[in-house]
Scaffold this active site. Structure first.
Site, PDB file in Angstrom:
ATOM      1  N   PRO A  12       3.590  51.596   3.197  1.00  0.00           N
ATOM      2  CA  PRO A  12       3.891  52.091   1.363  1.00  0.00           C
ATOM      3  C   PRO A  12       4.936  51.264   0.789  1.00  0.00           C
ATOM      4  O   PRO A  12       5.481  51.404   1.518  1.00  0.00           O
ATOM      5  CB  PRO A  12       4.008  53.830   1.275  1.00  0.00           C
ATOM      6  CG  PRO A  12       3.175  54.000   2.615  1.00  0.00           C
ATOM      7  CD  PRO A  12       3.262  52.492   3.199  1.00  0.00           C
ATOM      8  N   ASN A  13       4.922  51.191   0.069  1.00  0.00           N
ATOM      9  CA  ASN A  13       6.006  51.075  -0.935  1.00  0.00           C
ATOM     10  C   ASN A  13       6.519  48.850  -0.930  1.00  0.00           C
ATOM     11  O   ASN A  13       7.883  48.463  -1.383  1.00  0.00           O
ATOM     12  CB  ASN A  13       7.654  51.406  -0.960  1.00  0.00           C
ATOM     13  CG  ASN A  13       7.435  53.330  -0.766  1.00  0.00           C
ATOM     14  OD1 ASN A  13       6.159  53.188  -2.568  1.00  0.00           O
ATOM     15  ND2 ASN A  13       6.593  54.387  -1.066  1.00  0.00           N
ATOM     16  N   ARG A  20      13.498  47.296  -5.232  1.00  0.00           N
ATOM     17  CA  ARG A  20      13.304  48.068  -4.883  1.00  0.00           C
ATOM     18  C   ARG A  20      14.585  48.277  -3.321  1.00  0.00           C
ATOM     19  O   ARG A  20      15.008  48.037  -2.996  1.00  0.00           O
ATOM     20  CB  ARG A  20      11.869  48.607  -3.373  1.00  0.00           C
ATOM     21  CG  ARG A  20      12.172  49.990  -3.312  1.00  0.00           C
ATOM     22  CD  ARG A  20      11.586  49.729  -1.817  1.00  0.00           C
ATOM     23  NE  ARG A  20      11.405  51.003  -0.798  1.00  0.00           N
ATOM     24  CZ  ARG A  20      10.797  51.423   0.202  1.00  0.00           C
ATOM     25  NH1 ARG A  20      10.015  50.302   0.885  1.00  0.00           N
ATOM     26  NH2 ARG A  20      10.686  52.676   0.278  1.00  0.00           N
ATOM     27  N   TYR A  25      16.918  47.630   1.177  1.00  0.00           N
ATOM     28  CA  TYR A  25      16.175  46.673   1.622  1.00  0.00           C
ATOM     29  C   TYR A  25      16.266  44.721   1.498  1.00  0.00           C
ATOM     30  O   TYR A  25      15.262  44.063   1.714  1.00  0.00           O
ATOM     31  CB  TYR A  25      14.970  47.020   1.126  1.00  0.00           C
ATOM     32  CG  TYR A  25      14.153  48.314   1.959  1.00  0.00           C
ATOM     33  CD1 TYR A  25      14.275  49.026   3.019  1.00  0.00           C
ATOM     34  CD2 TYR A  25      14.595  49.438   0.547  1.00  0.00           C
ATOM     35  CE1 TYR A  25      14.304  50.088   3.499  1.00  0.00           C
ATOM     36  CE2 TYR A  25      14.101  50.885   0.852  1.00  0.00           C
ATOM     37  CZ  TYR A  25      13.506  51.034   2.229  1.00  0.00           C
ATOM     38  OH  TYR A  25      14.166  52.198   3.078  1.00  0.00           O
ATOM     39  N   ASN A  76       5.278  47.252   9.371  1.00  0.00           N
ATOM     40  CA  ASN A  76       6.525  47.856   8.943  1.00  0.00           C
ATOM     41  C   ASN A  76       5.660  49.014   8.290  1.00  0.00           C
ATOM     42  O   ASN A  76       4.948  48.836   6.510  1.00  0.00           O
ATOM     43  CB  ASN A  76       6.988  47.349   7.811  1.00  0.00           C
ATOM     44  CG  ASN A  76       8.238  47.687   7.299  1.00  0.00           C
ATOM     45  OD1 ASN A  76       8.194  49.209   7.548  1.00  0.00           O
ATOM     46  ND2 ASN A  76       9.244  47.503   6.855  1.00  0.00           N
ATOM     47  N   ALA A  79       7.428  54.161   4.902  1.00  0.00           N
ATOM     48  CA  ALA A  79       7.604  56.062   5.148  1.00  0.00           C
ATOM     49  C   ALA A  79       5.917  56.767   6.158  1.00  0.00           C
ATOM     50  O   ALA A  79       6.647  57.904   7.191  1.00  0.00           O
ATOM     51  CB  ALA A  79       7.906  56.963   3.645  1.00  0.00           C
ATOM     52  N   GLU A 100       6.781  47.132  15.930  1.00  0.00           N
ATOM     53  CA  GLU A 100       7.127  48.581  14.465  1.00  0.00           C
ATOM     54  C   GLU A 100       7.844  47.455  14.253  1.00  0.00           C
ATOM     55  O   GLU A 100       8.907  46.931  15.448  1.00  0.00           O
ATOM     56  CB  GLU A 100       7.159  50.015  15.200  1.00  0.00           C
ATOM     57  CG  GLU A 100       7.881  50.501  14.541  1.00  0.00           C
ATOM     58  CD  GLU A 100       8.135  52.096  14.874  1.00  0.00           C
ATOM     59  OE1 GLU A 100       8.022  51.783  16.013  1.00  0.00           O
ATOM     60  OE2 GLU A 100       9.213  52.823  13.879  1.00  0.00           O
ATOM     61  N   HIS A 102      11.474  47.532  10.697  1.00  0.00           N
ATOM     62  CA  HIS A 102      12.048  48.285   9.721  1.00  0.00           C
ATOM     63  C   HIS A 102      13.303  47.295   8.835  1.00  0.00           C
ATOM     64  O   HIS A 102      13.338  46.421  10.411  1.00  0.00           O
ATOM     65  CB  HIS A 102      12.742  49.290   9.827  1.00  0.00           C
ATOM     66  CG  HIS A 102      11.665  49.933  10.194  1.00  0.00           C
ATOM     67  ND1 HIS A 102      10.370  50.847   9.921  1.00  0.00           N
ATOM     68  CD2 HIS A 102      11.168  50.674  11.567  1.00  0.00           C
ATOM     69  CE1 HIS A 102       9.581  51.439  10.286  1.00  0.00           C
ATOM     70  NE2 HIS A 102      10.308  51.861  11.627  1.00  0.00           N
ATOM     71  N   ARG A 109      20.131  56.114   9.019  1.00  0.00           N
ATOM     72  CA  ARG A 109      20.352  56.672   8.489  1.00  0.00           C
ATOM     73  C   ARG A 109      20.273  58.251   7.608  1.00  0.00           C
ATOM     74  O   ARG A 109      20.711  59.070   8.824  1.00  0.00           O
ATOM     75  CB  ARG A 109      19.081  56.214   7.207  1.00  0.00           C
ATOM     76  CG  ARG A 109      18.851  54.707   7.013  1.00  0.00           C
ATOM     77  CD  ARG A 109      18.046  53.663   6.308  1.00  0.00           C
ATOM     78  NE  ARG A 109      18.248  53.968   4.519  1.00  0.00           N
ATOM     79  CZ  ARG A 109      16.669  53.611   4.055  1.00  0.00           C
ATOM     80  NH1 ARG A 109      16.140  52.833   4.938  1.00  0.00           N
ATOM     81  NH2 ARG A 109      17.041  54.405   3.080  1.00  0.00           N
TER      82      ARG A 109
HETATM   83  C1  DQA Z   1      11.560  51.459   6.555  1.00  0.00           C
HETATM   84  C2  DQA Z   1      12.039  52.688   6.440  1.00  0.00           C
HETATM   85  C3  DQA Z   1      11.386  53.655   6.101  1.00  0.00           C
HETATM   86  O1  DQA Z   1      12.095  54.844   6.255  1.00  0.00           O
HETATM   87  C4  DQA Z   1      11.258  53.341   4.220  1.00  0.00           C
HETATM   88  O2  DQA Z   1      10.298  54.327   4.432  1.00  0.00           O
HETATM   89  C5  DQA Z   1      10.468  51.828   4.342  1.00  0.00           C
HETATM   90  C6  DQA Z   1      10.965  51.038   4.400  1.00  0.00           C
HETATM   91  C7  DQA Z   1      12.361  49.462   6.241  1.00  0.00           C
HETATM   92  O3  DQA Z   1      11.578  48.755   6.815  1.00  0.00           O
HETATM   93  O4  DQA Z   1      14.180  50.471   6.404  1.00  0.00           O
HETATM   94  O5  DQA Z   1       9.597  52.109   3.485  1.00  0.00           O
HETATM   95  O6  DQA Z   1      10.345  50.483   6.941  1.00  0.00           O
END
Ligand code: DQA
Length: 151
Positions: A12-13, A20, A25, A76, A79, A100, A102, A109
């Site tokens: 998501p996102n 964003r 990011y 990735n 959240a 995994e 990020h 954070r």
């Molecule tokens: C993320 C870190 C997560 O906490 C956040 O919700 C994201 C992006 C990152 O790539 O830094 O959507 O996975």
């Protein structure tokens, strides 16, 4: 020798990258990141999958388990990383190795981001290198695939 295939999955996102919170990011879009991977690793057969939906990510993992086709996954989970026991269970339930990644350093954070519920069932974790996290994830996966014992 058969081609190594890596599916890059984003939760998501992450479709909103570029627009964003660029201060966290970065300014690269997901398409830029994906293109960068294809350019950096020309011998790898990449696939790309993004969804805002937890269930879609689970179904994609089950599809890999049932139909094969992918040597490994770079994920990735956005959240979902922090709370999705369903995603953790799905990763645990499939044989394909999952790395995994990020963009941000989740350990530097907010408190709620400092816990990943999926790390324990992933091959490894890369966090905090921006778009480069995906490249490092691919490198880690390739090194694992090259050295893992034949089952
Ligand atoms: C993320 C870190 C997560 O906490 C956040 O919700 C994201 C992006 C990152 O790539 O830094 O959507 O996975």
């Amino acid at each position: 020798m058969s081609t190594t295939t890596i599916l890059v999955m984003n939760g998501p996102n992450l479709s909103r990258l570029g627009k964003r919170e660029p201060e966290i990011y970065g300014r690269s879009t997901l398409e830029d990141i994906n293109k960068g991977l294809v350019e950096a690793f020309p011998d790898i057969g990449f696939g790309f999958f993004q969804s805002e939906d937890e269930g879609d990510l689970l179904l994609k993992l089950f599809e890999i388990e049932d139909h094969g086709g992918w040597s490994g996954v770079v994920l990735n989970a956005g959240a979902l990383t922090h709370y999705s026991i369903a995603l953790r269970d799905a990763i645990s339930a499939v044989k394909v190795p999952v790395v995994e990644v990020h963009l941000s350093n989740i350990y530097a954070r907010e408190e709620f981001r400092r816990k990943s519920v999926i790390s324990e069932v992933c091959l490894g974790v890369i966090s905090g290198f921006g778009a480069e996290s995906y490249h490092l994830g691919v490198r880690g996966l390739l090194s694992y695939l090259a050295t893992r014992p034949v089952s």
